[in-house]
Design a protein around this motif. Structure first.
Motif, PDB file in Angstrom:
ATOM      1  N   GLN A 169      33.654  35.224  28.182  1.00 46.28           N
ATOM      2  CA  GLN A 169      34.427  36.412  27.771  1.00 46.28           C
ATOM      3  C   GLN A 169      33.943  37.657  28.523  1.00 46.28           C
ATOM      4  O   GLN A 169      34.730  38.509  28.929  1.00 46.28           O
ATOM      5  N   ARG A 172      35.515  37.632  31.933  1.00 47.24           N
ATOM      6  CA  ARG A 172      36.962  37.891  31.860  1.00 47.24           C
ATOM      7  C   ARG A 172      37.209  39.385  31.592  1.00 47.24           C
ATOM      8  O   ARG A 172      38.104  39.988  32.188  1.00 47.24           O
ATOM      9  N   THR A 175      36.465  41.343  34.712  1.00 48.44           N
ATOM     10  CA  THR A 175      37.528  41.194  35.719  1.00 48.44           C
ATOM     11  C   THR A 175      38.741  42.043  35.371  1.00 48.44           C
ATOM     12  O   THR A 175      39.428  42.553  36.265  1.00 48.44           O
ATOM     13  N   SER A 176      38.994  42.213  34.089  1.00 49.26           N
ATOM     14  CA  SER A 176      40.158  43.003  33.675  1.00 49.26           C
ATOM     15  C   SER A 176      40.058  44.451  34.161  1.00 49.26           C
ATOM     16  O   SER A 176      41.065  45.155  34.221  1.00 49.26           O
ATOM     17  N   PHE A 184      39.330  33.012  39.878  1.00 50.32           N
ATOM     18  CA  PHE A 184      38.517  32.292  38.887  1.00 50.32           C
ATOM     19  C   PHE A 184      38.378  30.844  39.368  1.00 50.32           C
ATOM     20  O   PHE A 184      39.389  30.168  39.586  1.00 50.32           O
ATOM     21  N   GLY A 198      41.236  32.193  32.124  1.00 51.75           N
ATOM     22  CA  GLY A 198      40.500  33.376  32.584  1.00 51.75           C
ATOM     23  C   GLY A 198      41.443  34.377  33.248  1.00 51.75           C
ATOM     24  O   GLY A 198      41.383  35.587  32.984  1.00 51.75           O
ATOM     25  N   ALA A 201      43.415  36.045  30.466  1.00 52.33           N
ATOM     26  CA  ALA A 201      42.633  37.033  29.697  1.00 52.33           C
ATOM     27  C   ALA A 201      42.365  38.290  30.527  1.00 52.33           C
ATOM     28  O   ALA A 201      42.455  39.416  30.021  1.00 52.33           O
ATOM     29  N   ALA A 202      42.070  38.086  31.826  1.00 49.61           N
ATOM     30  CA  ALA A 202      41.735  39.226  32.686  1.00 49.61           C
ATOM     31  C   ALA A 202      42.943  40.115  32.961  1.00 49.61           C
ATOM     32  O   ALA A 202      42.800  41.286  33.300  1.00 49.61           O
ATOM     33  N   CYS A 228      44.998  38.276  39.693  1.00 45.94           N
ATOM     34  CA  CYS A 228      44.017  37.190  39.672  1.00 45.94           C
ATOM     35  C   CYS A 228      44.679  35.846  39.965  1.00 45.94           C
ATOM     36  O   CYS A 228      45.885  35.690  39.828  1.00 45.94           O
TER      37      CYS A 228
END
Ligand SMILES: O=C[C@H](O)[C@H](O)COP(=O)(O)O
Ligand SMILES: C=C(OP(=O)(O)O)C(=O)O
Length: 353
Positions: A169, A172, A175-176, A184, A198, A201-202, A228
């Motif tokens: 987490q 992720r 990365t966001s 990923f 991933g 989520a990002a 991503c």
């Protein structure tokens, strides 16, 4: 009195603030524009709007700034004239995730002697980034420590979340908030879905613990990173660069309503960390790309000056230009592979017209 805190911490050493390091080693307007333009090019390739092949290539890790720069100069010269076919990003990896223990990269231990002069490591890493950019090559890094990007990410065109952290987490969230396209990797057990999760989520806004420009603990709120993608790197069960594995991964992307484009890492689980095998994997992939395989937007290759690898140790005792982490393809073979990949990208384009 019973003490319950910091029982296993031996020291805290304050680091300078990210803003201080950036002021000391500024990116400058010209390089800023170059990084922004190369991020756009990478994003367009991953979206399928640019039909060139993305090539993320370079040493497994940077342990000797001089050799890294020597490699960068060679790569910049060798790929001149291939811009129509390849978008080349040099692997300039400073943070190494380990299966158990081992040298964790130039930032963590710049003198490779257990001295862990992280302050010097950060300074050196940023210097290397600026020097590599000076050769005209954009740079790719793996992001591992959640706070290190504040010190270096402005100079980075493409980022990776490694096979040991796609389900994390923390990574992720990190990365966001990153400003560049990020890949990923599938997990070390071969699971591709965690990488797609991933990416998902990002892409969303996140709120998490981090540091600000002044190095203060901060609540970080992000917009989410829409740029991503996944990287197939093989796993414990074997390689996943074959036609069926790539097809399966593309089907998972379709199901997740993501662009059906990915990067294949020819090293790691796809070559059993054998640099001779790695070159053979690159050639197999190039042949498929030449025949028109569309889903492969890019390749990752671990390459350095001297083929193979050596055990890490203080720099004076090391063979110049040879990896101290994973085994790399040597320079002569790298030049041959660059020709093969440029030809493959041109053939793919021709097969479509
Ligand atoms: O790319 C580097 C390595 O594969 C990764 O950092 C893990 O290395 P290790 O298994 O030698 O610890
Ligand atoms: C650590 C790396 O690879 P992976 O995460 O695939 O093991 C790497 O690319 O340097």
């Amino acid at each position: 009195m019973t003490v319950t805190r910091d029982l296993r911490i031996t020291s805290f050493e304050a680091l300078s603030a990210p803003a201080e390091l950036r002021a000391e080693l500024p990116l400058g307007e010209e390089k800023e524009e170059f990084v922004a333009a190369s991020r756009r090019a990478v994003r367009d390739i991953l979206a399928g709007d640019d039909d060139r092949l993305l090539l993320v290539i370079g040493p497994c890790s940077v342990h000797d700034p001089e050799a890294a720069l020597d490699y960068a100069r060679r790569l910049a010269a060798a790929t001149r004239g291939m811009e129509d076919a390849l978008c080349v990003v040099m692997r300039v990896y400073f943070e190494k995730p380990r299966t158990t223990i081992g040298w964790k990269g130039l930032i963590n231990d710049p003198d490779i002697d257990g001295g862990h002069d992280v302050r010097r490591g950060l300074h050196l890493a940023r210097t290397v980034l600026l020097d590599v950019l000076g050769t005209g090559l954009p740079v790719g890094c793996e992001f591992l420590e959640p706070t290190s990007p504040q010190y270096i990410a402005d100079a980075v065109t493409w980022g990776a979340i490694g096979a040991r952290t796609p389900e994390s987490q923390v990574h992720r969230q990190l990365t966001s908030g990153l400003s560049m396209p990020v890949g990923f990797k599938n997990a070390t057990d071969g699971d591709v879905q965690v990488a797609i999760d991933g990416v998902h989520a990002a892409a969303h806004p996140q709120v998490f613990f981090g540091i600000d420009d002044e190095g203060r603990a901060a609540v970080v709120s992000t917009k989410g990173n829409p740029d991503c993608h996944i990287i197939l790197r093989g796993g414990r069960g074997g390689p996943n660069y074959d036609v069926d594995s790539v097809g399966d991964a593309l089907a998972l992307l379709r199901k997740a309503q993501r662009p059906e484009r990915l990067i294949v890492d020819a090293s790691h689980g796809n070559s059993g960390k054998d640099h001779v095998r790695q070159a053979a994997v690159v050639r197999e992939l190039a042949a498929r790309i030449a025949e028109g395989e569309e889903g492969i937007a890019g390749l990752m290759v671990e390459s350095f000056i001297v083929p193979g690898r050596q055990e890490p140790g203080p720099r004076e005792g090391l063979t110049y230009g040879q990896s101290i982490t994973d085994s790399c393809v040597g320079w002569d073979e790298t030049e041959r592979l660059l020709d093969v990949l440029a030809a493959a990208a041109r053939s793919r384009r021709a097969s479509k017209s």
